[in-house]
Write an enzyme that holds these catalytic residues in place. Structure first.
Site, mmCIF file in Angstrom:
data_model
loop_
_atom_site.group_PDB
_atom_site.id
_atom_site.type_symbol
_atom_site.label_atom_id
_atom_site.label_comp_id
_atom_site.label_asym_id
_atom_site.label_seq_id
_atom_site.Cartn_x
_atom_site.Cartn_y
_atom_site.Cartn_z
ATOM 1 N N CYS A 1 -4.600 -1.488 -1.909
ATOM 2 C CA CYS A 1 -4.802 -0.050 -2.130
ATOM 3 C C CYS A 1 -5.772 0.119 -3.289
ATOM 4 C CB CYS A 1 -3.461 0.600 -2.464
ATOM 5 S SG CYS A 1 -3.571 2.336 -2.913
ATOM 6 N N CYS B 1 -11.131 3.014 0.282
ATOM 7 C CA CYS B 1 -9.705 3.283 0.508
ATOM 8 C C CYS B 1 -9.339 2.431 1.706
ATOM 9 C CB CYS B 1 -9.475 4.757 0.807
ATOM 10 S SG CYS B 1 -7.796 5.120 1.403
ATOM 11 N N ASP C 1 0.866 -1.191 0.000
ATOM 12 C CA ASP C 1 0.000 0.000 0.000
ATOM 13 C C ASP C 1 0.897 1.233 0.000
ATOM 14 O OD1 ASP C 1 -2.368 1.606 0.193
ATOM 15 O OD2 ASP C 1 -2.135 1.754 2.357
ATOM 16 N N SER C 2 0.290 2.384 -0.179
ATOM 17 C CA SER C 2 1.057 3.631 -0.079
ATOM 18 C C SER C 2 1.462 3.913 1.366
ATOM 19 C CB SER C 2 0.207 4.798 -0.601
ATOM 20 O OG SER C 2 -1.020 4.841 0.106
HETATM 21 N N1 DGL Z 1 -4.808 3.263 0.886
HETATM 22 C C1 DGL Z 1 -4.970 3.846 -0.410
HETATM 23 C C2 DGL Z 1 -6.268 3.362 -1.057
HETATM 24 O O1 DGL Z 1 -6.784 2.318 -0.727
HETATM 25 C C3 DGL Z 1 -4.854 5.322 -0.611
HETATM 26 C C4 DGL Z 1 -4.115 6.265 0.247
HETATM 27 C C5 DGL Z 1 -3.348 7.318 -0.530
HETATM 28 O O2 DGL Z 1 -3.919 8.351 -0.945
HETATM 29 O O3 DGL Z 1 -2.175 7.058 -0.740
HETATM 30 O O4 DGL Z 1 -6.773 3.998 -1.939
#
Ligand code: DGL
Length: 287
Positions: A98, A212, A34-35
């Site tokens: 993500c 998210c 993930d980010s």
């Molecule tokens: N956790 C990421 C998602 O599911 C996004 C978070 C970010 O903006 O980096 O979209």
């Protein structure tokens, strides 16, 4: 909070592809990407189904947030990182935990990597099954809510419903802060709830898709902000089932402690140690 049902997997709420050979190295990990900390909400569900699975959790904190980046930036970054991580760690399966990265880059990453990849896309179909009012809210990043992928899910499953989308980037920061033990202003959650409630028809929302992976980490705070009568839906349990399905029959052997790796170091990362330890992850350093 409700996860998706099994039938939702094949139709876009937690995609995957065929498993590798049954002769997989027992120590080969799952790579959960993930980010930031959002993918931990997916890892929590994976742990429930596959407690013996060796895991590397990879957070691209140098690229966080993805939500305000362009499609080209996200696709290049995710493909490049996953290519290098796959070479280095030889995972048996990669989970892109993500929604932003998956709705933009899942297809292109699958083209370049040999390893099975499970993505995370908004759990619209399970929300359609659950709603009684027919009005569904969707909270995601700016990048996710504008994706054609989401348009397709809406057209396929929610054509006879009202789907109200709102970009809530503040919630990403809130989840990151919460897992570091930092205080979070409750107004952040109230703003997200009000933004959906004040859209035309929004007062009838009874189901909210957390599109998210950061957002299930602040589900309690969101529930307080929305008040009673709203159910939250996310894809994490379905993704865990998909990973269990794709790895069924494979041997698992944890030869070393599971670890979390980051694309950036520093005290801010160190503050995550308790949240990582609670999930059985050691600090694995900077990638
Ligand atoms: N956790 C990421 C998602 O599911 C996004 C978070 C970010 O903006 O980096 O979209």
């Amino acid at each position: 909070m409700q996860g998706q049902n099994d039938t939702a997997i094949a139709d876009g709420s937690g995609e995957g592809q065929t498993a590798g050979p049954a002769t997989v190295d027992p120590a080969a990990p799952l790579l959960v990407f993930d980010s930031g900390v959002g993918g931990l909400s997916v890892l929590d569900e994976v742990r429930l189904l596959l407690p013996d699975a060796p895991v590397i959790y990879a957070a691209d904190l140098a690229g966080l947030p993805y939500g305000n980046k362009t499609e080209a930036q996200i696709a290049a970054r995710v493909s490049g990182l996953l290519g290098r991580m796959t070479e280095r760690f030889a995972p048996r399966l990669v989970c892109i935990a993500c929604n932003t990265a998956s709705t933009i880059a899942l297809a292109s990453v699958r083209e370049v990597l040999e390893v099975p990849i499970v993505g995370t896309v908004p759990a619209i179909k399970p929300a359609v099954i659950r709603t009684r009012s027919g009005v569904i809210g969707l909270l995601g990043t700016e990048a996710t809510i504008r994706q054609a992928y989401v348009d397709r899910l809406e057209a396929e499953f929610a054509a006879d419903k009202v789907l109200l989308r709102h970009a809530a980037p503040e919630l990403v920061g809130a989840a990151e802060a919460k897992l570091r033990g930092n205080p979070v202003d409750p107004a952040v959650f109230v703003r997200a709830a009000q933004a959906l409630r004040t859209m035309p028809g929004g007062e009838a929302i009874d189901t909210v898709v957390l599109a998210c992976t950061h957002f299930p980490l602040v589900a309690e705070e969101l529930a307080a902000a929305f008040g009673p009568g709203v159910e939250f839906v996310d894809g994490s349990a379905g993704i865990a089932r998909r990973i269990a399905y794709l790895t069924a029959g494979q041997p698992w052997q944890r030869e070393r402690a599971d670890r979390a790796i980051f694309t950036r170091g520093g005290p801010e990362m160190d503050a995550l140690a308790p949240a990582l330890a609670a999930r059985g992850l050691d600090q694995g350093g900077v990638f």
